[in-house]
Design a protein around this motif. Structure first.
Motif, mmCIF file in Angstrom:
data_model
loop_
_atom_site.group_PDB
_atom_site.id
_atom_site.type_symbol
_atom_site.label_atom_id
_atom_site.label_comp_id
_atom_site.label_asym_id
_atom_site.label_seq_id
_atom_site.Cartn_x
_atom_site.Cartn_y
_atom_site.Cartn_z
ATOM 1 N N ILE A 379 0.827 -1.210 0.000
ATOM 2 C CA ILE A 379 0.000 0.000 0.000
ATOM 3 C C ILE A 379 0.861 1.260 0.000
ATOM 4 N N LYS A 380 1.979 1.206 0.686
ATOM 5 C CA LYS A 380 2.883 2.357 0.666
ATOM 6 C C LYS A 380 3.385 2.619 -0.748
ATOM 7 N N ASN A 381 3.712 1.558 -1.468
ATOM 8 C CA ASN A 381 4.180 1.726 -2.847
ATOM 9 C C ASN A 381 3.058 2.189 -3.769
ATOM 10 N N ILE A 382 1.857 1.648 -3.557
ATOM 11 C CA ILE A 382 0.708 2.113 -4.346
ATOM 12 C C ILE A 382 0.482 3.601 -4.105
ATOM 13 N N GLU A 383 0.571 3.994 -2.844
ATOM 14 C CA GLU A 383 0.381 5.401 -2.487
ATOM 15 C C GLU A 383 1.426 6.278 -3.166
ATOM 16 N N ASN A 384 2.680 5.841 -3.134
ATOM 17 C CA ASN A 384 3.756 6.634 -3.732
ATOM 18 C C ASN A 384 3.536 6.850 -5.231
ATOM 19 N N TYR A 385 3.016 5.827 -5.909
ATOM 20 C CA TYR A 385 2.838 5.920 -7.359
ATOM 21 C C TYR A 385 1.556 6.639 -7.756
#
Length: 594
Positions: A379-385
């Motif tokens: 989710i952190k990576n999804i948020e970043n992108y």
């Protein structure tokens, strides 16, 4: 009273009469008042005198005058100790009466005893033994250990042990049981075979006299310490945690705690739950050593009808269920939609335990936390992108139409983990043997986004947007200012990508991430070569009358690339195997083409 005075001097006999015979009735009276029985005091003064004078001749005069008084002191010291232990203790008194059933107390000398004096009990009698060479020395200590010597011949446990069990176990246990009931809401029974516990401890430590003495005098206290520690930990967990409480009550359904020996345990003690019973296990040779037990109680509680141990359920609740609302909120904030997280914890647990038999303890304690880490990283990576990129966000929303994230175990995963979107659901796939290792999926989530009805993956679309669509207006403006006309750049990215992928050794992986940048790399040098010369600019406008520049693949290209004019359009032609190679030289020969 039975005394022998044959051969003694008048002075000795007078001492015996005045200081022994006349005083002994008071001691007998004390014993009778305590026990209800009369006891006979037996002394062979003649032998005592002979033995002590032989051992220490210089004591003859003194001993002759004090023979009765000294003997009385031995008996007086013993009776005072007997009174002390029996007067207010029915257990000790009744056992004393039962054991000293011949009702005789003897005083005699023994040159071979190790101490100044000793007490022994034989055939229902008490024997006070004094060392001949140290007669009267430490007479006040006679009988200090009489309690330790009282043991009925028809019983396994010495009186001292029974007394300690009563005082330090039976009298303490009610409050311990009460606290346990307050925590669990149930009454529990404590089952101990005291005779078995005692005999095996004595046998295992028979060469260690201090240990056997300690066990004999403190067995109740020793065993109580184990239960006190265990119940303290149970109460601490149960009072604060309804899950632990209910699971414990369900699993220990016999409502019984056992204290047993087990030579096969690897530590000083252990807890085992089996057939609805809780067993405290110790080794007889280390009984009482490190009686702290129970701090790992939740590690051994497991309902036989459930897949997951209590510790694992607790981890899932505390480190997964309680944390998930925060993750869902974080995901909603960046995507604007609510998502569900689905994990079959039973299946995951079974698979990873099967694959990691030597490391099950860590998984049991941390399953909830480890799975949370997978989702948190994703989710952190999804948020970043997605939070700053509408294209990626919309593509992600379109592809994850079920709004569901799954975590599954898959033996076919080649790396630590993989992320796939299948039928509108996002799946974190983890290899069971590598579960928990590098639990950080999602760093390449954009590369995973590829709509089934689209030729171009999302990452390619992003690169085209950033490195082509956003940069082309400036390049067109530069060309327009030079040739004083609007020129169109024509690129069929779908076709370019398909052909590049088909002719690539890496299945188009390089082109996938850089297609926009690569294509722009052809147009930028071409425009530079067009505008740098007035004659070229004028001829370009005249010859390229369609006002279009194309980029195409052409199998007839013998070099990396070339340019041609055909039907009023300028074509950048690239060999199918050479997209991106030597693109910076495109247009160097524009004057020859126009």
């Amino acid at each position: 009273m039975s005394i022998i005075t044959d051969g003694l001097s008048l002075a000795s006999k007078k001492s015996i009469r005045d200081d022994f015979t006349n005083k002994i009735p008071e001691l007998k009276k004390i014993l009778n008042s305590i026990t209800g029985f009369d006891y006979e005091f037996i002394v062979d003064f003649s032998k005592i005198h002979a033995d002590t004078i032989k051992a220490v001749p210089e004591n003859n005069e003194w001993l002759t005058k004090s023979l009765g008084n000294i003997a009385f002191q031995y008996f007086d010291s013993l009776i005072s100790k007997i009174k002390m232990i029996t007067e207010k203790d029915d257990l000790v008194r009744s056992d004393f009466i039962k054991i000293i059933n011949n009702r005789e107390i003897h005083l005699l000398t023994d040159p071979d005893i190790q101490n100044y004096n000793e007490i022994s009990i034989l055939d229902g009698n008490i024997y006070i033994k004094a060392r001949s060479s140290n007669y009267v020395t430490n007479v006040g200590g006679v009988g200090y250990n009489v309690l330790d010597l009282l043991k009925s011949s028809d019983e396994v446990l010495p009186l001292n042990t029974k007394k300690n069990i009563r005082d330090s176990w039976e009298q303490q246990i009610p409050s311990l049981k009460k606290s346990l009931k307050q925590a669990l809401g149930e009454d529990y029974e404590f089952v101990i075979d005291w005779e078995d516990i005692y005999l095996k401890a004595i046998s295992a430590n028979e060469e260690n006299e201090s240990k056997t003495d300690w066990v004999t005098s403190r067995l109740g206290e020793i065993v109580y310490a184990y239960f006190e520690s265990l119940i303290g930990h149970i109460n601490n967990y149960a009072k604060k945690d309804d899950l632990v409480k209910s699971e414990f009550v369900n699993v220990i359904h016999t409502k019984k705690f056992y204290f047993i020996y087990d030579e096969d345990i690897n530590d000083y003690n252990a807890i085992e739950v089996k057939d609805g019973k809780l067993c405290i296990k110790v080794k007889p040779e280390t009984l009482g050593t490190n009686s702290s037990i129970g701090y790992l109680i939740i590690d051994v509680i497991k309902d036989p009808n459930d897949v997951l141990p209590l510790r694992t359920k607790k981890s899932i609740r505390d480190e997964w269920e309680k944390e998930i609302p925060g993750l869902k909120k974080q995901l909603n904030k960046c995507l604007g939609e609510d998502y569900q997280f689905k994990v079959d914890f039973n299946e995951v647990y079974v698979q990873i335990v099967k694959a990691n038999e030597n490391n099950t303890d860590w998984f049991s304690k941390s399953l909830g936390n480890v799975i949370f880490q997978y989702f948190s990283s994703l989710i952190k990576n999804i948020e970043n992108y997605t939070k700053k990129d509408d294209l990626i966000r919309q593509e992600f929303l379109d592809l994850t139409s079920t709004r569901t994230f799954h975590l599954v175990v898959d033996n076919e995963v080649e790396d630590y983990h993989d992320v796939k979107i299948i039928d509108g659901g996002l799946y974190i796939m983890v290899h069971p043997e590598k579960f928990g290792t590098n639990a950080s999926p999602g760093y390449d989530i954009v590369e995973r986004l590829h709509a089934p009805d689209s030729v171009l993956p999302v990452i390619t679309k992003v690169n085209i947007r950033d490195q082509w669509t956003m940069k082309i207006p400036a390049l067109k403006k530069k060309l327009k200012e030079a040739v004083r006309d609007e020129i169109e750049f024509v690129v069929d990215f779908d076709n370019i990508f398909k052909i590049a992928k088909k002719n690539s050794d890496s299945n188009g992986k390089w082109y996938k991430n850089k297609l926009g940048e690569i294509v722009y790399g052809y147009f930028e040098p071409l425009v530079a070569n067009i505008i740098k010369d007035d004659m070229v600019r004028d001829n370009f406008v005249e010859i390229v009358n369609t006002k279009k520049i194309y980029l195409i693949f052409d199998e007839e290209v013998t070099d990396y690339n070339d340019i041609i004019v055909k039907d009023g359009a300028l074509y950048i032609r690239v060999g199918p195997n050479y997209l991106g190679t030597n693109s910076n030289n495109i247009g160097y020969n524009i004057i020859d083409v126009l």
